[in-house]
Design an enzyme around this catalytic site. Structure first.
Site, PDB file in Angstrom:
ATOM      1  N   ASP A  13       0.809  -1.230   0.000  1.00 40.17           N
ATOM      2  CA  ASP A  13       0.000   0.000   0.000  1.00 40.17           C
ATOM      3  C   ASP A  13       0.834   1.269   0.000  1.00 40.17           C
ATOM      4  O   ASP A  13       0.420   2.304   0.528  1.00 40.17           O
ATOM      5  CB  ASP A  13      -0.965   0.023   1.212  1.00 40.17           C
ATOM      6  CG  ASP A  13      -1.908  -1.157   1.187  1.00 40.17           C
ATOM      7  OD1 ASP A  13      -2.297  -1.580   0.092  1.00 40.17           O
ATOM      8  OD2 ASP A  13      -2.257  -1.643   2.284  1.00 40.17           O
ATOM      9  N   LYS A  16       1.992   2.063  -5.063  1.00 41.05           N
ATOM     10  CA  LYS A  16       2.589   1.480  -6.280  1.00 41.05           C
ATOM     11  C   LYS A  16       1.698   1.694  -7.497  1.00 41.05           C
ATOM     12  O   LYS A  16       2.184   1.987  -8.590  1.00 41.05           O
ATOM     13  CB  LYS A  16       2.810  -0.034  -6.090  1.00 41.05           C
ATOM     14  CG  LYS A  16       3.759  -0.386  -4.969  1.00 41.05           C
ATOM     15  CD  LYS A  16       3.827  -1.887  -4.757  1.00 41.05           C
ATOM     16  CE  LYS A  16       2.541  -2.508  -4.273  1.00 41.05           C
ATOM     17  NZ  LYS A  16       2.101  -2.101  -2.931  1.00 41.05           N
ATOM     18  N   GLY A  40      -4.526  -4.344  -3.776  1.00 42.43           N
ATOM     19  CA  GLY A  40      -5.518  -3.315  -4.070  1.00 42.43           C
ATOM     20  C   GLY A  40      -4.762  -2.071  -4.469  1.00 42.43           C
ATOM     21  O   GLY A  40      -4.058  -1.481  -3.652  1.00 42.43           O
ATOM     22  N   HIS A  41      -4.829  -1.715  -5.732  1.00 40.70           N
ATOM     23  CA  HIS A  41      -4.054  -0.584  -6.258  1.00 40.70           C
ATOM     24  C   HIS A  41      -5.018   0.496  -6.736  1.00 40.70           C
ATOM     25  O   HIS A  41      -5.871   0.243  -7.584  1.00 40.70           O
ATOM     26  CB  HIS A  41      -3.155  -1.052  -7.412  1.00 40.70           C
ATOM     27  CG  HIS A  41      -2.163  -2.095  -6.992  1.00 40.70           C
ATOM     28  ND1 HIS A  41      -1.364  -2.783  -7.868  1.00 40.70           N
ATOM     29  CD2 HIS A  41      -1.834  -2.572  -5.764  1.00 40.70           C
ATOM     30  CE1 HIS A  41      -0.598  -3.632  -7.212  1.00 40.70           C
ATOM     31  NE2 HIS A  41      -0.869  -3.526  -5.928  1.00 40.70           N
ATOM     32  N   GLN A 233       1.962  -6.087  -3.239  1.00 41.91           N
ATOM     33  CA  GLN A 233       2.450  -6.275  -1.858  1.00 41.91           C
ATOM     34  C   GLN A 233       3.734  -5.450  -1.639  1.00 41.91           C
ATOM     35  O   GLN A 233       3.875  -4.406  -2.241  1.00 41.91           O
ATOM     36  CB  GLN A 233       2.679  -7.768  -1.551  1.00 41.91           C
ATOM     37  CG  GLN A 233       1.388  -8.582  -1.405  1.00 41.91           C
ATOM     38  CD  GLN A 233       0.716  -8.906  -2.702  1.00 41.91           C
ATOM     39  OE1 GLN A 233       1.310  -9.451  -3.617  1.00 41.91           O
ATOM     40  NE2 GLN A 233      -0.568  -8.584  -2.817  1.00 41.91           N
TER      41      GLN A 233
HETATM   42  P1  GDP Z   1      -0.663   0.305  -3.539  1.00 43.46           P
HETATM   43  O1  GDP Z   1      -1.291  -0.946  -3.039  1.00 43.46           O
HETATM   44  O2  GDP Z   1       0.798   0.372  -3.258  1.00 43.46           O
HETATM   45  O3  GDP Z   1      -0.963   0.577  -4.991  1.00 43.46           O
HETATM   46  O4  GDP Z   1      -1.313   1.492  -2.702  1.00 43.46           O
HETATM   47  P2  GDP Z   1      -2.886   1.690  -2.410  1.00 43.46           P
HETATM   48  O5  GDP Z   1      -3.543   2.117  -3.665  1.00 43.46           O
HETATM   49  O6  GDP Z   1      -3.437   0.494  -1.699  1.00 43.46           O
HETATM   50  O7  GDP Z   1      -2.846   2.845  -1.328  1.00 43.46           O
HETATM   51  C1  GDP Z   1      -2.337   4.101  -1.616  1.00 43.46           C
HETATM   52  C2  GDP Z   1      -3.441   5.145  -1.450  1.00 43.46           C
HETATM   53  O8  GDP Z   1      -2.850   6.418  -1.353  1.00 43.46           O
HETATM   54  C3  GDP Z   1      -4.381   5.235  -2.641  1.00 43.46           C
HETATM   55  O9  GDP Z   1      -5.654   5.637  -2.180  1.00 43.46           O
HETATM   56  C4  GDP Z   1      -3.759   6.333  -3.501  1.00 43.46           C
HETATM   57  O10 GDP Z   1      -4.686   7.022  -4.324  1.00 43.46           O
HETATM   58  C5  GDP Z   1      -3.249   7.249  -2.433  1.00 43.46           C
HETATM   59  N1  GDP Z   1      -2.045   8.035  -2.763  1.00 43.46           N
HETATM   60  C6  GDP Z   1      -0.956   7.661  -3.480  1.00 43.46           C
HETATM   61  N2  GDP Z   1      -0.023   8.653  -3.442  1.00 43.46           N
HETATM   62  C7  GDP Z   1      -0.538   9.636  -2.683  1.00 43.46           C
HETATM   63  C8  GDP Z   1      -0.045  10.900  -2.232  1.00 43.46           C
HETATM   64  O11 GDP Z   1       1.070  11.309  -2.528  1.00 43.46           O
HETATM   65  N3  GDP Z   1      -0.869  11.630  -1.428  1.00 43.46           N
HETATM   66  C9  GDP Z   1      -2.104  11.208  -1.058  1.00 43.46           C
HETATM   67  N4  GDP Z   1      -2.841  11.988  -0.272  1.00 43.46           N
HETATM   68  N5  GDP Z   1      -2.604  10.025  -1.460  1.00 43.46           N
HETATM   69  C10 GDP Z   1      -1.822   9.252  -2.248  1.00 43.46           C
HETATM   70  P1  IMO Z   2      -0.926  -4.173  -2.216  1.00 45.45           P
HETATM   71  O1  IMO Z   2      -0.479  -4.710  -3.553  1.00 45.45           O
HETATM   72  C1  IMO Z   2      -1.006  -4.583   2.112  1.00 45.45           C
HETATM   73  C2  IMO Z   2      -0.963  -8.671   3.729  1.00 45.45           C
HETATM   74  C3  IMO Z   2      -2.212  -9.111   4.452  1.00 45.45           C
HETATM   75  C4  IMO Z   2      -1.595 -10.043   5.477  1.00 45.45           C
HETATM   76  C5  IMO Z   2      -0.478 -10.723   4.684  1.00 45.45           C
HETATM   77  C6  IMO Z   2      -0.862 -12.083   4.116  1.00 45.45           C
HETATM   78  O2  IMO Z   2      -2.217  -3.456  -2.239  1.00 45.45           O
HETATM   79  O3  IMO Z   2       0.182  -3.396  -1.593  1.00 45.45           O
HETATM   80  P2  IMO Z   2      -2.433 -12.810   2.086  1.00 45.45           P
HETATM   81  O4  IMO Z   2      -3.900 -12.572   1.837  1.00 45.45           O
HETATM   82  O5  IMO Z   2      -1.530 -12.261   1.014  1.00 45.45           O
HETATM   83  O6  IMO Z   2      -2.121 -14.239   2.406  1.00 45.45           O
HETATM   84  O7  IMO Z   2      -2.114 -11.983   3.443  1.00 45.45           O
HETATM   85  O8  IMO Z   2      -0.169  -9.845   3.621  1.00 45.45           O
HETATM   86  N1  IMO Z   2      -1.179  -8.163   2.352  1.00 45.45           N
HETATM   87  C7  IMO Z   2      -1.155  -6.863   2.024  1.00 45.45           C
HETATM   88  N2  IMO Z   2      -1.006  -5.761   2.781  1.00 45.45           N
HETATM   89  N3  IMO Z   2      -1.110  -4.465   0.794  1.00 45.45           N
HETATM   90  C8  IMO Z   2      -1.212  -5.558   0.006  1.00 45.45           C
HETATM   91  O9  IMO Z   2      -1.182  -5.507  -1.350  1.00 45.45           O
HETATM   92  C9  IMO Z   2      -1.281  -6.829   0.626  1.00 45.45           C
HETATM   93  N4  IMO Z   2      -1.411  -8.096   0.154  1.00 45.45           N
HETATM   94  C10 IMO Z   2      -1.329  -8.894   1.222  1.00 45.45           C
HETATM   95  O10 IMO Z   2      -2.866  -8.017   5.053  1.00 45.45           O
HETATM   96  O11 IMO Z   2      -0.973  -9.293   6.499  1.00 45.45           O
HETATM   97 MG    MG Z   3      -2.883  -1.547  -1.834  1.00 45.43          MG
END
Ligand code: GDP
Ligand code: IMO
Ligand code: MG
Length: 438
Positions: A13, A16, A40-41, A233
């Site tokens: 999270d 990416k 979840g991206h 991840q």
């Molecule tokens: P990922 O799993 O690494 O792709 O990250 P996620 O999408 O799960 O979580 C990142 C969250 O932060 C998302 O809601 C993005 O839209 C948001 N985001 C990314 N970069 C920034 C930033 O620089 N500032 C803010 N406020 N939100 C951001």
């Molecule tokens: P993105 O791509 C954050 C965590 C789960 C748990 C551990 C194992 O959005 O960054 P699993 O279901 O993979 O067997 O769970 O890994 N986990 C993540 N945490 N972002 C993710 O993906 C994750 N994918 C798995 O919360 O701790």
């Molecule tokens: Mg994510």
């Protein structure tokens, strides 16, 4: 053109998806190489009626760019039901998800409801056994699907080309799962006939997408196309290199891109580590710089902003803390990062003080590196550098000069403490909200 690799440098999270979408503007192909719909991206794109938010779980985030071809590499585990639902959702938002644009490796593995049932059963058993406790998985069947892969009884995506055979294999697999559910966990079984029929239907829709993706990528790289590998991840969730056993079951680190895409390391270009300017984690496991109470609430947000720290996949509140440079240095080393991208700089605006964990302390000894790697982190206390914060809203900053001096100093300390240059600083979720640091 080389293969540029984007990896999460923390526990996932990091943003990416947002950074992949940005860099995909210059790429021809974006390829996911590990994980499944545990990811979840979120990608935010300015539209005529305000920002449009896309949530991706299996499809590469680069697909929001119309010129990009997306690849789902064989390092992935794919739930075909989730994939079709995601394709339908994105299709309704105007993203083309044709077989010309989306290519699924024949050697990727399939997730079934049987894997999801085993995931939930195993979590409940771990919680009850009270040894190390549950992992806090996403419940998407990831661990059991990779277990079947390594036990050499997995269902590969190539079966989607033969719907009847897939149906037979799925029914056989569900009967085996039912034995485990009954004998090990004392739980009722699933219906093999209905599930097999569902998979036969999925096969009819997904068959045209199945490709020898390793050969496709090789040919594109040979033809000088820019390929971006999109990590899911993060480093600390890597099965081998993460905070075991509180990890996922795949290889999200940079080396996983070569294995999970079937591309040789001679193509490696930039290896880009994405990190937030603070630390978060969802699920169980050690977290030395974790904070609680109002300090955590401030970093997490209330949920009123789309970017507040609640999981994209499960909606769980994320645990929050200060940026851990011991773990980030580790991520730099094990991934061979050539640069860092910082996200969420805007979230720190308004804090009186900001902190960086420069080292750990245990039993009176300072540790700049982890003596045994990221295993048992419980004995370590963070050694913080505390510095003045900045009051200014930085979300409109586009160059380093636009950032307040205290924010620039914070970025500089991250570079000094990791030895890696920061190339981009994200100051908001939208495409334009980026500071190019070079
Ligand atoms: P990922 O799993 O690494 O792709 O990250 P996620 O999408 O799960 O979580 C990142 C969250 O932060 C998302 O809601 C993005 O839209 C948001 N985001 C990314 N970069 C920034 C930033 O620089 N500032 C803010 N406020 N939100 C951001
Ligand atoms: P993105 O791509 C954050 C965590 C789960 C748990 C551990 C194992 O959005 O960054 P699993 O279901 O993979 O067997 O769970 O890994 N986990 C993540 N945490 N972002 C993710 O993906 C994750 N994918 C798995 O919360 O701790
Ligand atoms: Mg994510």
């Amino acid at each position: 053109m080389p293969l540029h690799i984007i990896v999460g440098a923390q526990w996932g999270d990091e943003g990416k998806g947002r950074i992949t979408d940005l860099l995909a503007a210059e790429a021809a192909v974006v390829a996911r190489y590990s994980g499944g719909d545990n990811a979840g991206h979120t990608v935010t794109v300015d539209g005529p009626d305000g920002p449009q938010i896309f949530k991706l779980h299996l499809l590469p985030s680069g697909l929001i760019n119309p010129h990009v071809v997306g690849v789902l590499g064989h390092g992935m585990v794919i739930n075909p039901h989730s994939l079709l639902a995601e394709m339908d959702r994105l299709g309704a938002l105007g993203i083309v998800v044709s077989p010309e644009r989306v290519k699924i490796s024949a050697a990727a593995h399939l997730i079934t409801p049987g894997h999801m049932a085993l995931d939930r059963a195993d979590e409940a058993a771990r919680a009850a056994a009270n040894l190390e406790g549950k992992i806090g998985t996403t419940g998407r069947g990831i661990g059991p699907a990779y277990t079947d892969k390594t036990a050499r009884r997995g269902l590969r995506a190539e079966l989607l080309l033969d719907p009847e055979r897939l149906g037979d294999r799925v029914a056989e697999h569900i009967r085996l799962v039912n034995q485990t559910l009954d004998r090990i966990y004392g739980l009722p079984g699933l219906d093999p006939v209905t599930i097999a029929a569902d998979y036969t239907q999925y096969a009819r829709r997904l068959a045209p997408y199945i490709t020898e993706t390793s050969l496709y990528l090789y040919r594109r790289l040979q033809a000088n196309a820019a390929v971006l590998a999109e990590g899911a991840q993060g480093t600390l969730l890597d099965l081998d290199l993460g905070t075991y056993p509180f990890v996922t079951s795949s290889s999200p680190t940079s080396a996983g891109a070569f294995v999970g895409l079937g591309v040789g390391p001679q193509f490696a270009g930039r290896i880009i580590g994405v990190t937030k300017v603070f630390q978060t984690r969802v699920g169980e496991g050690p977290f030395p710089t974790e904070v609680f109470g109002p300090e955590a609430d401030r970093l997490r947000g209330t949920g009123s902003n789309p970017w507040d720290e609640f999981g994209t996949t499960t909606g769980r509140p994320r645990r929050c803390g200060w940026l851990d440079l011991v773990l980030l240095r580790y991520a730099v080393r094990v991934n061979g990062l050539t640069e860092l991208v910082l996200t969420k700089m805007d979230v720190l605006s308004g804090l009186d003080q900001v902190r960086l964990c420069a080292a750990y302390e245990a039993g009176g000894t300072r540790h700049d590196e982890l003596p045994l790697g990221p295993t048992d982190l419980a004995p370590f206390r963070p050694v913080y550098e505390t510095m003045p914060g900045w009051a200014e809203d930085v979300s409109a900053a586009r160059s380093l000069a636009d950032l307040p001096a205290a924010a620039r100093h914070y970025v500089q300390r991250i570079e000094e403490l990791t030895g890696v240059p920061v190339s981009l600083i994200s100051v908001g979720p939208e495409r334009k909200q980026i500071v190019r640091a070079e």
